[in-house]
Design an enzyme around this catalytic site. Structure first.
Site, PDB file in Angstrom:
ATOM      1  CE  LYS A   6      35.139  43.920  36.924  1.00 16.43           C
ATOM      2  NZ  LYS A   6      35.280  44.214  36.093  1.00 16.43           N
ATOM      3  NE  ARG A  17      34.085  36.476  28.882  1.00 13.82           N
ATOM      4  CZ  ARG A  17      34.111  37.427  27.570  1.00 13.82           C
ATOM      5  NH1 ARG A  17      34.942  36.962  26.954  1.00 13.82           N
ATOM      6  NH2 ARG A  17      33.862  38.056  28.729  1.00 13.82           N
TER       7      ARG A  17
END
Length: 498
Positions: A267, A341
């Protein structure tokens, strides 16, 4: 902090009294105001007429040098025609903020409105995460007692409403405590222990699976994401069974990424600082079930929280890797920062073991949901169009607002894998990223009724929330209200099937 309903006469003798008023409304009709000493009434009435308009957000005080009442603080509610539940939630928070600013340790309120919401919001506003700060010499500002005024005949229901709101508010704050804890002190193991402690306190069952047990279940998604970290994964199973034996359980699934660097797809710096809160969904499930247990709701609930760290290292999972999930489907990893997910896929497959009436997952899944909806509500997706209205209504009733986004089949082809069954993001994820995440998750619930709540937009407080900076505890209120609504949802689902 203690919240105790009192009579209007008792409230009128408090040292500090808060009176909320609509714009241009006179305090003369307020039940507590009418019981004030004549000299106090006269001074407040004159002040309100000359100095106070009642604009939304406005607050002013009238001070008294002698007598039992030393301060009457007026709070503006704005135009009566524009008053709504969202503004009603904020009002008790304004009371707390003003009391702390004044160093007032106790106050009476002339009108608390819905006392369940009043208690819930008062406790939420009072919470501050100061665990790692040095205590100032005078101590932290603290409100010890609030006494909302009620009619004598309303005292018993008021006590019950406050107890209910307090239980939910306390569990919201416990979830915030977990989410605010730095990643170094809130690892998967720590989160599992926090779940065990919450279960012990509230009276439900907690089972913790370690890495070996997770491997035996074939949870390749959980193991794949966890691979890069020295902190081993945990799979948390929570069970509260107070419903009828034949009631299909409500299964709640919470994302438990205790720190998310993004993995190999690291990130940017500005987006990593708050990633210890990426387990907010897991915290919501843990303390949402604790709230259900404390409220003694007659329902069967299961909570599942896959807990991992997503770290870059020589052993991390990589873009291009193929992970075999518990369902047997292979997940093609296009981006290691779409890890939530991946672990939820295994948890959703595990959820099917319980033959659920509804699976609802809570996850800080996508920044795309935040882009789509802004700061004030979460996104909700469901594979049952008939459920949409009820799921939105649960959000409205709880104060954890949600808004629907589509889960249409047209989006499925965008996450089809090239070498695996399904990709963990679209090749062009700029458009519809929140939907791609939801559509991915849907592939692991078979035909079970399913709701995905992307809580990323509400992970952290914004100024207008009038809450302390940091985690909001989003999801806990929603879960408590969803449990109340669940019997009706089940009836609707059975009606559709029949």
């Amino acid at each position: 902090m203690k919240i105790t309903p009192v009579s209007h006469a008792q409230a009128a003798r408090a040292k500090t009294i808060f009176i909320p008023l609509f714009k241009n409304e006179s305090p003369s009709g307020d039940a507590v105001f009418m019981r004030l000493a004549p000299s106090v009434k006269k001074a407040v009435l004159e002040f309100a007429r000359k100095e106070f308009r009642g604009d939304e957000g406005e607050t002013k005080s009238v001070w008294f040098a002698v007598g039992a009442v030393r301060r009457v603080r007026l709070f503006g509610k704005g135009e009566k025609s524009k008053w709504n539940a969202r503004k009603a939630d904020i009002l008790p928070r304004r009371f707390i903020r003003a009391a702390k600013a004044d160093r007032a340790s106790e106050y009476a309120v002339s009108s608390g409105g819905d006392l369940t919401a009043f208690a819930r919001n008062s406790l939420m506003a009072h919470f501050e995460y100061n665990r790692y700060k040095e205590t100032p010499k005078g101590g932290w500002p603290e409100v010890k007692s609030i006494t909302p005024a009620v009619a004598d005949t309303d005292r018993a229901p008021a006590v019950r409403a406050i107890a209910e709101g307090s239980a939910i508010g306390e569990e919201v704050n416990s979830a915030r405590e977990l989410a605010n804890t730095p990643g170094s002190d809130m690892t998967p193991m720590h989160l599992a222990e926090a779940a065990r402690l919450a279960a012990k306190r509230a009276g439900f069952r907690a089972t913790i699976l370690d890495e070996k047990a997770i491997a035996r279940l074939g949870m390749g998604g959980v193991l794949g994401v966890a691979r890069g970290s020295d902190e081993k994964p945990r799979f948390i199973i929570l069970e509260y069974r107070k419903g009828a034996k034949d009631q299909k359980p409500l299964v709640l699934v919470g994302k438990g990424v205790t720190f998310d660097t993004g993995g190999i797809n690291l990130k940017p710096e500005q987006y990593m600082y708050e990633m210890h809160m990426d387990m907010s969904g897991g915290a919501a499930v843990i303390h949402g079930i604790a709230a259900i247990a404390r409220l003694k709701l007659a329902i069967n609930v299961v909570g599942l929280v896959p807990a991992v760290e997503n770290m870059p290292s020589g052993s991390s999972y990589r873009p291009g890797d193929l992970l075999k999930s518990m369902s047997g489907k292979t997940i093609e990893v296009l981006n290691t920062d779409a890890e939530g997910r991946v672990i939820l896929a295994d948890a959703l497959t595990y959820a099917l073991r319980y033959k659920p009436g509804l699976i609802a997952d809570f996850a800080t899944l996508t920044g795309a949901a935040h882009v789509a909806l802004g700061n004030y509500c979460s996104a909700v997706f469901t594979n049952r169009d008939a459920l949409t209205e009820k799921l939105v209504a649960v959000g409205t009733a709880s104060g954890d607002y949600v808004w629907p986004l589509p889960l249409w089949d047209e989006y499925l082809h965008e996450i089809k894998g090239t070498f695996g069954d399904i990709a963990n993001m679209a090749k062009n994820d700029r458009y519809g990223g929140a939907i791609h995440g939801a559509k991915f998750l849907e592939q692991f619930v078979e035909d079970a009724p399913f709701a995905h709540i992307d809580i990323a937009p509400r992970m952290t407080a914004v100024d207008s929330d009038i809450l302390a900076r940091g985690a909001t505890g989003v999801g806990v209120r929603y879960i408590a209200e969803l449990a109340r609504a669940y019997p009706g949802i089940m009836k609707q689902e059975e009606g559709i099937r029949n």
